[in-house]
Design an enzyme around this catalytic site. Structure first.
Site, PDB file in Angstrom:
ATOM      1  N   GLY A   1     125.079 103.299  79.162  1.00 31.72           N
ATOM      2  CA  GLY A   1     125.418 102.746  80.465  1.00 31.72           C
ATOM      3  C   GLY A   1     126.198 103.738  81.292  1.00 31.72           C
ATOM      4  O   GLY A   1     125.933 104.942  81.258  1.00 31.72           O
TER       5      GLY A   1
ATOM      6  N   CYS B   1     142.259  99.425  77.500  1.00 35.48           N
ATOM      7  CA  CYS B   1     142.499  99.960  76.152  1.00 35.48           C
ATOM      8  C   CYS B   1     141.913 101.349  75.932  1.00 35.48           C
ATOM      9  O   CYS B   1     142.647 102.297  75.667  1.00 35.48           O
ATOM     10  CB  CYS B   1     141.946  98.988  75.097  1.00 35.48           C
ATOM     11  SG  CYS B   1     142.886  97.462  74.973  1.00 35.48           S
TER      12      CYS B   1
END
Length: 444
Positions: free
Chosen positions: A251, A258
């Site tokens: 992607g 995080c």
């Protein structure tokens, strides 16, 4: 057990509510009175599916409460869990000011033996330093525990109540036994280790997952050049038990609170002991560049001239099922488009307000629904794989766009979806579908 959780962000709030769901008496503490007022009124300050219903049920049963009064909460509890933020400093290191402040307040409020568990993500050695800090302010006995979290936004309740594993870093056998008993209803996969190893497990886990994402994105970029399909490549790789299928979805790269923060922090941790983490530096560099593939494909299709074009953007959160936009690829993509004279129309099912507040600049038309966003646009960029976008009627979508150009940054659609449409379509690592790259649409 009587538990206080300090911090009502994603980790603290979800953890506190889930500990109450297990039958414990839980007090969640936060310094922000607006958050606490909202929680006490039955609201939830974050978007997390199912969390509000779980909170309401446990408040009704009298097992869950919210307060700004840290000293009172600490005196009523046997276990105090620190889940405050450790945001990145400009250097990439974790800012420990908030956790230091909370530790000092805990020390001043102690009225007897406590287990103090650090669930915040902190550099190796932080638990020991906090222990020393607390000892300077109290004579009461306590044990320090490292209790790293591994929840994912959007599936945080499931990750908390059905975890892959629980990591407990402890020097005291009795404290480790208590924390094991607390988590035993969740899983048998409980690892008790030394504190420094527990701290490192958190960073190492996130760094490895980030590495898998950047790796498959690099493979996708090669697939586009050699004519292979990255989805088939990832499927074939995933059957190998040594590799596994998770985090092999190509992607526009990772974002959120995080992975970007923890990879940068681990690079700094390594640097502080004179070690250059070359692999992780490359992971971060690949991820930063991957999102700009969207821009590069637009430039290819429009022959380098984006000035004056209208581009619609679907998806602003860094992933679906959350309103978190921190380090979302959409931030840099939209900023680049605006800076290059593009009129941007943007929409997200949940994260609109958070994105607008963080973006804080002109040049974007904020829309209320997907088709309205696409109407009249020269191209559409899909940046977050919300179900709402995956279920859209592509025929209807084509009819409202000025030009049928679709940049699918998350590989939401496939060949079957595109049948019967005239889309110039770009996906990630699937050259057979990248019609717009092979035959750019003439600009009239």
């Amino acid at each position: 057990m009587n538990i206080t959780v300090i911090g009502t962000g994603y980790v603290g709030l979800v953890s506190g509510i889930c500990y109450a769901e297990l039958g414990n008496q839980v007090i969640c503490v936060d310094k922000d009175p607006r958050k606490i007022d909202m929680l006490n009124a039955g609201g939830i300050p974050i978007y997390e599916p199912g969390l509000q219903e779980l909170a309401t049920a446990n408040r009704t049963k009298g097992r869950l409460s919210f307060t700004t009064d840290l000293p009172s909460a600490v005196t009523q509890s046997d276990i105090v869990i620190l889940a405050v933020g450790t945001p990145p400093l400009p250097s990439g290191e974790a800012n420990l000011d908030y956790i230091d402040e909370a530790a000092l307040e805990i020390a001043q409020a102690m009225n007897g033996y406590k287990i103090i568990a650090v669930k915040s993500t902190v550099p190796v050695g932080t638990n020991e330093r906090l222990g020393q800090l607390i000892r300077t302010r109290t004579n009461h006995p306590f044990d320090s525990i490292s209790l790293p979290e591994f929840l994912r936004e959007g599936s945080a309740i499931q990750d908390t109540l059905q975890p892959d594993r629980i990591i407990i870093g402890a020097e005291s056998e009795s404290a480790a036994a208590t924390m094991t008993a607390l988590h035993k209803p969740l899983t048998d996969q409980i690892v008790v280790t030394d504190i420094r190893s527990a701290e490192m497990i958190k960073y190492a886990s996130n760094a490895f997952l980030a590495t898998k994402i950047s790796f498959i994105n690099e493979i996708a970029n090669i697939c586009e050049k050699v004519g292979a399909d990255v989805t088939k490549v990832a499927e074939g790789m995933g059957y190998d038990k040594r590799i596994g299928p998770s985090f092999l979805k190509a992607g526009i790269g990772y974002g959120g609170s995080c992975f970007p923060k923890d990879t940068s922090a681990l690079i700094q941790i390594a640097g502080n002991v004179d070690y250059e983490f070359k692999l992780l530096r490359s992971v971060v560099e690949v991820n930063r560049d991957q999102r700009f593939n969207v821009i590069r494909k637009l430039e290819t299709i429009f022959e380098g001239d984006l000035q004056g074009k209208t581009v619609a953007v679907w998806g602003l959160a860094f992933k679906p099922n959350t309103d978190d936009v921190r380090d979302s690829p959409a931030l840099e993509i939209i900023q680049h488009l605006v800076d290059n004279g593009v009129k941007v129309k943007a929409y997200d099912p949940i994260a609109m307000d958070n994105f607008r507040a963080l973006f804080g600049k002109d040049g974007v038309e904020w829309c209320n629904e997907a088709m309205e966003t696409a109407r009249g646009a020269d191209a559409l960029c899909l940046l977050t794989e919300w179900d709402e976008f995956a279920e859209v009627d592509l025929g209807q979508l084509q009819s409202v766009l000025k030009r049928p150009i679709l940049i699918d940054g998350r590989n939401v659609f496939n060949e079957e979806h595109l049948l019967g449409t005239d889309f110039i379509y770009y996906s990630v690592g699937r050259p057979s579908l990248n019609q717009g790259v092979k035959q750019p649409m003439p600009i009239l």
